[in-house]
Design a protein around this motif. Structure first.
Motif, mmCIF file in Angstrom:
data_model
loop_
_atom_site.group_PDB
_atom_site.id
_atom_site.type_symbol
_atom_site.label_atom_id
_atom_site.label_comp_id
_atom_site.label_asym_id
_atom_site.label_seq_id
_atom_site.Cartn_x
_atom_site.Cartn_y
_atom_site.Cartn_z
ATOM 1 N N ARG A 68 94.512 -15.772 63.562
ATOM 2 C CA ARG A 68 93.979 -15.585 62.205
ATOM 3 C C ARG A 68 93.200 -16.817 61.747
ATOM 4 O O ARG A 68 92.118 -16.700 61.157
ATOM 5 C CB ARG A 68 95.118 -15.294 61.229
ATOM 6 C CG ARG A 68 95.772 -13.943 61.407
ATOM 7 C CD ARG A 68 96.765 -13.648 60.272
ATOM 8 N NE ARG A 68 97.338 -12.314 60.411
ATOM 9 C CZ ARG A 68 98.502 -12.050 60.993
ATOM 10 N NH1 ARG A 68 99.238 -13.051 61.486
ATOM 11 N NH2 ARG A 68 98.952 -10.816 61.073
ATOM 12 N N ALA A 69 93.746 -17.997 62.025
ATOM 13 C CA ALA A 69 93.093 -19.227 61.573
ATOM 14 C C ALA A 69 91.744 -19.420 62.258
ATOM 15 O O ALA A 69 90.756 -19.805 61.613
ATOM 16 C CB ALA A 69 94.004 -20.422 61.844
ATOM 17 N N LEU A 70 91.668 -19.173 63.549
ATOM 18 C CA LEU A 70 90.404 -19.345 64.270
ATOM 19 C C LEU A 70 89.394 -18.289 63.858
ATOM 20 O O LEU A 70 88.183 -18.572 63.794
ATOM 21 C CB LEU A 70 90.660 -19.303 65.773
ATOM 22 C CG LEU A 70 91.438 -20.496 66.336
ATOM 23 C CD1 LEU A 70 91.733 -20.293 67.818
ATOM 24 C CD2 LEU A 70 90.680 -21.807 66.126
ATOM 25 N N ALA A 71 89.849 -17.074 63.567
ATOM 26 C CA ALA A 71 88.936 -16.039 63.079
ATOM 27 C C ALA A 71 88.327 -16.439 61.746
ATOM 28 O O ALA A 71 87.127 -16.237 61.507
ATOM 29 C CB ALA A 71 89.663 -14.705 62.966
ATOM 30 N N ARG A 72 89.148 -16.995 60.872
ATOM 31 C CA ARG A 72 88.631 -17.459 59.575
ATOM 32 C C ARG A 72 87.574 -18.538 59.748
ATOM 33 O O ARG A 72 86.671 -18.680 58.913
ATOM 34 C CB ARG A 72 89.775 -17.980 58.705
ATOM 35 C CG ARG A 72 90.665 -16.907 58.122
ATOM 36 C CD ARG A 72 91.559 -17.453 57.023
ATOM 37 N NE ARG A 72 92.514 -18.430 57.519
ATOM 38 C CZ ARG A 72 93.742 -18.134 57.923
ATOM 39 N NH1 ARG A 72 94.174 -16.874 57.885
ATOM 40 N NH2 ARG A 72 94.562 -19.079 58.344
ATOM 41 N N ALA A 114 104.762 -20.886 61.390
ATOM 42 C CA ALA A 114 103.694 -20.664 62.370
ATOM 43 C C ALA A 114 102.343 -21.059 61.792
ATOM 44 O O ALA A 114 101.484 -21.615 62.496
ATOM 45 C CB ALA A 114 103.688 -19.202 62.803
ATOM 46 N N ASP A 115 102.145 -20.816 60.508
ATOM 47 C CA ASP A 115 100.871 -21.177 59.869
ATOM 48 C C ASP A 115 100.668 -22.687 59.853
ATOM 49 O O ASP A 115 99.529 -23.160 59.977
ATOM 50 C CB ASP A 115 100.827 -20.638 58.433
ATOM 51 C CG ASP A 115 100.621 -19.133 58.371
ATOM 52 O OD1 ASP A 115 100.042 -18.573 59.322
ATOM 53 O OD2 ASP A 115 101.049 -18.523 57.382
ATOM 54 N N ASP A 116 101.741 -23.448 59.702
ATOM 55 C CA ASP A 116 101.626 -24.908 59.718
ATOM 56 C C ASP A 116 101.023 -25.378 61.041
ATOM 57 O O ASP A 116 100.137 -26.240 61.074
ATOM 58 C CB ASP A 116 102.999 -25.565 59.550
ATOM 59 C CG ASP A 116 103.605 -25.346 58.179
ATOM 60 O OD1 ASP A 116 102.854 -25.214 57.200
ATOM 61 O OD2 ASP A 116 104.856 -25.287 58.093
ATOM 62 N N VAL A 117 101.516 -24.815 62.134
ATOM 63 C CA VAL A 117 101.026 -25.209 63.450
ATOM 64 C C VAL A 117 99.613 -24.689 63.666
ATOM 65 O O VAL A 117 98.743 -25.392 64.197
ATOM 66 C CB VAL A 117 101.972 -24.696 64.551
ATOM 67 C CG1 VAL A 117 101.484 -25.150 65.928
ATOM 68 C CG2 VAL A 117 103.396 -25.179 64.310
ATOM 69 N N ALA A 118 99.356 -23.462 63.233
ATOM 70 C CA ALA A 118 98.023 -22.867 63.402
ATOM 71 C C ALA A 118 96.945 -23.677 62.686
ATOM 72 O O ALA A 118 95.826 -23.821 63.192
ATOM 73 C CB ALA A 118 98.031 -21.429 62.896
#
Length: 255
Positions: free
Chosen positions: A32-36, A216-220
């Motif tokens: 999700r983070a890389l897509a954003r 998980a979002d922290d690491v992403a």
């Protein structure tokens, strides 16, 4: 961000990011983070129902991937014409046994998934990463790649080996347009402990009881930041832990 906005962003840069173990936890959050950030994200995992749904959400691509199966890795890599970022995230732990009581099947699974799986994916995609002109390999290891703890030799030995593989490649690829970053998280609340304890939710929940672990979002977010650095900047190794954790053996609970 809406689904349509994410899908638009996912094609903005023309760059392709591959994320293994993308069906949950750090892998799904990283996708999700890389897509954003404008990447077309290719998701690999065995649970295709999950990655199909995630691919639809972020405008990415999903394909079955078992990093322990050479044929699966070969098929997956054969569908990719371009790769700019590889996130080696697939891995995990099984059990908490002493060396004297070690389950050899658990050890084989941990080594095959964490170490050999990372090797297979890296070998398969390395030519495309070099050809991109600015490739990035992110390997998600653990603080278990840097420390040991009682009853954890199967996992810590596998993570040490995975880390050594990654760090060796850092030297071997000097002079090529590929950067390498090792991400070493401490306690992260995902499905990790549920897998380790063979689906025992009560035992898995107890791992994080009384403290605030990483998400998980922290690491992403850290992985996405790494991918956003300019080509001449290499973040060799990043260790991140919850404030409540000092190392693999020391943490504070219920303050």
């Amino acid at each position: 961000m809406t689904t349509s906005n994410v899908q638009h962003a996912a094609n903005a840069t023309g760059k392709v990011a591959v994320v293994t173990g993308a069906s949950s936890g750090i892998g799904a959050a990283t996708a999700r983070a890389l897509a954003r950030d404008g990447y077309l994200v290719v998701l690999g995992a065995r649970r295709t129902d999950r990655i199909d749904a995630l691919a639809a959400e972020i405008g990415g691509r999903a394909m079955y991937l078992d990093v322990t199966d050479p044929a699966s890795v070969e098929r997956f890599a054969g569908t990719l014409e371009r790769v700019d970022v590889l996130v080696n995230n697939a891995g995990g732990a099984k059990g908490l046994a002493t060396v004297a009581e070690a389950d050899l099947d658990d050890w084989r699974w941990m080594w095959e998934t964490n170490v050999v799986g990372t090797l297979r994916m890296t070998k398969a995609l390395l030519p495309a990463l070099i050809a991109s002109g600015d490739g990035l390999i992110v390997t998600v290891t653990s603080i278990a790649a840097l420390e040991v703890y009682d009853n954890g030799a199967g996992y810590t030995s596998a993570k040490h080996a995975q880390g050594v593989l990654h760090r060796t490649l850092r030297g071997e690829l000097l002079g090529t347009p590929v950067r390498l970053t090792e991400i070493c998280p401490g306690m992260v609340e995902t499905e990790f402990s549920l897998v380790r304890f063979d689906g025992d939710a009560e035992r898995a929940d107890a791992v994080y009881d009384g403290l605030t672990p990483l998400s998980a979002d922290d690491v992403a977010e850290v992985i996405a930041f790494t991918a956003s650095r300019p080509p001449h900047v290499n973040l060799d190794q990043i260790v991140l832990k919850p404030r409540d954790q000092a190392d693999a053996r020391r943490n504070v609970r219920n303050r």
